[in-house]
Write a protein that holds these residues in place. Sequence first.
Motif, PDB file in Angstrom:
ATOM      1  N   VAL A   1      20.310  51.505  54.343  1.00 48.27           N
ATOM      2  CA  VAL A   1      21.514  50.672  54.452  1.00 48.27           C
ATOM      3  C   VAL A   1      22.747  51.559  54.510  1.00 48.27           C
ATOM      4  CG1 VAL A   1      22.929  48.942  53.286  1.00 48.27           C
ATOM      5  CG2 VAL A   1      20.433  48.697  53.326  1.00 48.27           C
TER       6      VAL A   1
ATOM      7  N   LEU B   1      21.407  46.569  45.681  1.00 45.99           N
ATOM      8  CA  LEU B   1      20.288  46.039  46.452  1.00 45.99           C
ATOM      9  C   LEU B   1      19.130  45.688  45.526  1.00 45.99           C
ATOM     10  CD1 LEU B   1      20.239  48.576  49.438  1.00 45.99           C
ATOM     11  CD2 LEU B   1      21.443  46.382  49.284  1.00 45.99           C
TER      12      LEU B   1
ATOM     13  N   THR C   1      14.924  43.999  45.847  1.00 51.12           N
ATOM     14  CA  THR C   1      13.830  43.483  46.655  1.00 51.12           C
ATOM     15  C   THR C   1      12.579  43.436  45.790  1.00 51.12           C
ATOM     16  OG1 THR C   1      12.673  43.721  48.767  1.00 51.12           O
ATOM     17  CG2 THR C   1      13.102  45.728  47.555  1.00 51.12           C
TER      18      THR C   1
ATOM     19  N   LEU D   1      22.876  42.148  46.931  1.00 49.00           N
ATOM     20  CA  LEU D   1      22.141  41.658  48.091  1.00 49.00           C
ATOM     21  C   LEU D   1      20.647  41.756  47.851  1.00 49.00           C
ATOM     22  CD1 LEU D   1      23.888  43.267  51.223  1.00 49.00           C
ATOM     23  CD2 LEU D   1      23.956  40.868  50.526  1.00 49.00           C
TER      24      LEU D   1
ATOM     25  N   ASN E   1      17.695  42.343  49.838  1.00 53.23           N
ATOM     26  CA  ASN E   1      17.439  42.830  51.196  1.00 53.23           C
ATOM     27  C   ASN E   1      15.949  42.879  51.523  1.00 53.23           C
ATOM     28  OD1 ASN E   1      17.208  45.052  49.360  1.00 53.23           O
ATOM     29  ND2 ASN E   1      17.295  46.484  51.064  1.00 53.23           N
TER      30      ASN E   1
ATOM     31  N   LEU F   1      15.949  41.564  55.011  1.00 54.90           N
ATOM     32  CA  LEU F   1      17.065  41.976  55.852  1.00 54.90           C
ATOM     33  C   LEU F   1      16.783  43.340  56.466  1.00 54.90           C
ATOM     34  CD1 LEU F   1      20.205  41.153  53.644  1.00 54.90           C
ATOM     35  CD2 LEU F   1      19.471  39.935  55.706  1.00 54.90           C
TER      36      LEU F   1
ATOM     37  N   PRO G   1      18.139  46.930  57.712  1.00 55.73           N
ATOM     38  CA  PRO G   1      19.274  47.717  57.207  1.00 55.73           C
ATOM     39  C   PRO G   1      20.577  47.429  57.940  1.00 55.73           C
ATOM     40  CG  PRO G   1      17.322  49.088  57.332  1.00 55.73           C
ATOM     41  CD  PRO G   1      16.957  47.773  57.970  1.00 55.73           C
TER      42      PRO G   1
ATOM     43  N   GLU H   1      21.480  44.620  59.318  1.00 58.07           N
ATOM     44  CA  GLU H   1      21.985  43.313  58.883  1.00 58.07           C
ATOM     45  C   GLU H   1      22.659  43.422  57.516  1.00 58.07           C
ATOM     46  OE1 GLU H   1      18.695  40.380  61.036  1.00 58.07           O
ATOM     47  OE2 GLU H   1      18.228  41.282  59.084  1.00 58.07           O
ATOM     48  N   ALA H   2      22.040  44.155  56.611  1.00 62.46           N
ATOM     49  CA  ALA H   2      22.645  44.348  55.297  1.00 62.46           C
ATOM     50  C   ALA H   2      23.969  45.085  55.416  1.00 62.46           C
ATOM     51  CB  ALA H   2      21.679  45.124  54.391  1.00 62.46           C
TER      52      ALA H   2
END
Length: 203
Positions: free
Chosen positions: A20, A112, A114, A169, A171, A174, A176, A178-179
Amino acid sequence: MPDPTLLFIIGPPAVGKMAVGHEISERTGFPLFHNHMTIEPVLRFFEFGTPPFARLVEGFRRALFEEVAASDLPGLIFTYVWAFDLPTCDESVERYATAFRARGSRVLFVELETSLEERLRRNEHEWRLAEKPSKRDIPRSRELLLQHEAEHRFNSTNEFAGNPDHLRLDNTNLLPAEAADLVITHFALPRKARPDPAGRPRT
């Protein structure tokens, strides 16, 4: 020219911070300083976590932050695994930000998160392994990731409550890019001009 912005990208190991950060760098012109840029060279000489290792990594990072904060660069992106259960991590983040805050610069945080399953998958991504040689022993790297996951808390709870300079976020799904676009839009970061195919600058 305004003073440089310091953009922290924080989150657990293998969450996608470097990827990102790279995409944000491409769009803003902020150089990317991912944490393994200091870790990998020092590992050639000293074992991770030893006093000489810590002094060298910390010293280089602080010197670079001070130079960038005093420069005409537009900003700096720094990726960091922040263990919120360790006061030493809090202290490191504060030290890194000091040179920027002293000049009245913006200090922003992108957090971030996930799933663990996705992080284990990303832990074996070829670009990660290319940039971070110490992760190339996949079984050992996976073992350490799971061990650290059990021992530490890598995402915030209420540490950033009410802080407008923090964006969290998920992610997992998502890309990278888009993030990165979400981050740039949220913080109204400047986008660097890009030439079009005819050679005329465009944004």
